[in-house]
Design an enzyme around this catalytic site. Structure first.
Site, short mmCIF file in Angstrom:
data_model
loop_
_atom_site.label_atom_id
_atom_site.label_comp_id
_atom_site.label_asym_id
_atom_site.label_seq_id
_atom_site.Cartn_x
_atom_site.Cartn_y
_atom_site.Cartn_z
N LEU A 40 -26.35 11.45 49.60
CA LEU A 40 -26.92 11.15 48.39
C LEU A 40 -26.77 12.52 47.43
O LEU A 40 -26.59 13.54 47.82
CB LEU A 40 -28.43 11.55 48.53
CG LEU A 40 -29.13 9.88 49.38
CD1 LEU A 40 -30.40 10.12 49.60
CD2 LEU A 40 -28.84 8.68 48.37
N ASP A 41 -26.40 12.12 46.27
CA ASP A 41 -26.21 13.05 45.00
C ASP A 41 -27.33 13.94 45.08
O ASP A 41 -28.51 13.27 45.27
CB ASP A 41 -25.97 12.43 43.70
CG ASP A 41 -24.41 11.72 43.91
OD1 ASP A 41 -23.74 12.08 44.73
OD2 ASP A 41 -24.33 10.71 43.03
#
Length: 303
Positions: A40-41
């Site tokens: 996940l960014d």
């Protein structure tokens, strides 16, 4: 005592990277083998499945599972990262003055072109490699980065909220899909530009966000020394695979990497358990040879 092994379902907050979360878990559990099944960014929130100990060898099976997201898209501007963390590269104020913000009907019509299996170009600021270097490293140096399109699938893509100049999309997509690219490409299709303003992962494979705990809750559990109550068993990663309950002799063979001759072996995968009910290996069926072959052995053989 055997070291802990299993899965933690975390609700990642916005800010830390997935690598940061892994480091926190590594320190809190004092287990070196920690990994996750799908980055996940930093901007993104939501479900991050953490694998611990011997269970890290199972992460690849979940990594390729489909994912679900809620994505907030802002129209009227484009950024170099395709999300809110980037630098604005273009605005559409002039276009808005002439045509106004895209209508809900226009957005709905544009979304229809992205449903199903499509070719998607990953964003230039990504961890994918080009020429042995990560794309975002090249992009940060000002180099032009254009990654090859790849095949992704949107099983469903729906407009859930409409509050111009933003909307919220609900997406069910294949692994490897970039919601940042979706936002950017949607803006290009509408002629106004767009970027991903916020992202929440709500599911990964069969795991759901509502079953996850917050990072703060896990930190508190580390301090209290009772964090293992949140640890799921390793086979929770593969609940839809058939279970094979082996005899003592069969279990020993599997632990030594020896195939099991099963005349009715179908195609596919299976979980193998010893007579004590312990999950010991992942087996892959070889229909031609009519055997189950050990693909991942999770327990050490008794010598």
């Amino acid at each position: 005592m055997l070291p802990p092994s299993g899965l933690l379902l975390l609700d990642k907050p916005s800010g830390p990277t997935s690598h940061d979360v892994v480091a926190i878990v590594r320190r809190g559990t004092r287990e070196k083998r920690v990994g996750h099944a799908g980055t996940l960014d930093p901007l993104a929130t939501g479900l991050l499945v953490i694998f611990l100990g011997a269970a890290t060898r199972l992460s690849e099976y979940l990594l390729h599972k489909d994912k679900r997201y809620l994505a907030r898209v802002r129209f009227g501007q484009s950024t170099n990262t395709y999300d809110a963390a980037g630098v604005i590269t273009a605005t559409s104020e002039a276009a808005f003055a002439q045509r106004g913000t895209p209508t809900r009907e226009q957005v709905e019509a544009a979304l229809a072109t992205f449903r199903g299996t499509i070719q998607q170009r990953p964003p230039p600021f990504s961890a994918l490699k080009r020429g042995g270097q990560k794309a975002y490293e090249l992009a940060r140096r000002g180099e032009a980065v254009e990654l090859k399109p790849r095949t992704v699938t949107f099983y469903s893509l729906a407009l859930r909220e409409w509050s111009p100049p933003e909307c919220v999309l609900e997406a069910h997509c294949s692994a490897g899909t970039y919601l940042r690219s979706l936002a950017h490409d949607l803006g290009q299709a509408l002629g106004c530009g767009a970027f991903l303003a916020a992202l929440q992962r709500t599911a990964a494979g069969h795991f759901r966000l509502e079953d996850a705990i917050s990072l703060d809750t896990l930190r508190t559990a580390f301090e209290a020394g009772d964090w293992q109550r949140y640890l799921l068993p390793p086979d929770a990663a593969l609940p839809d695979w058939p279970a094979l309950h082996l005899s003592e002799r069969e279990a020993r063979r599997v632990l030594h990497g020896v195939a099991l001759p099963l005349s009715d072996a179908p195609g596919g995968w299976a979980r193998a358990y010893n007579p004590a009910g312990e999950f010991i290996a992942v087996l892959r069926a070889d229909p031609e040879a009519q055997v189950w072959r050990p693909d991942k052995v999770l327990a050490a053989p008794n010598r």
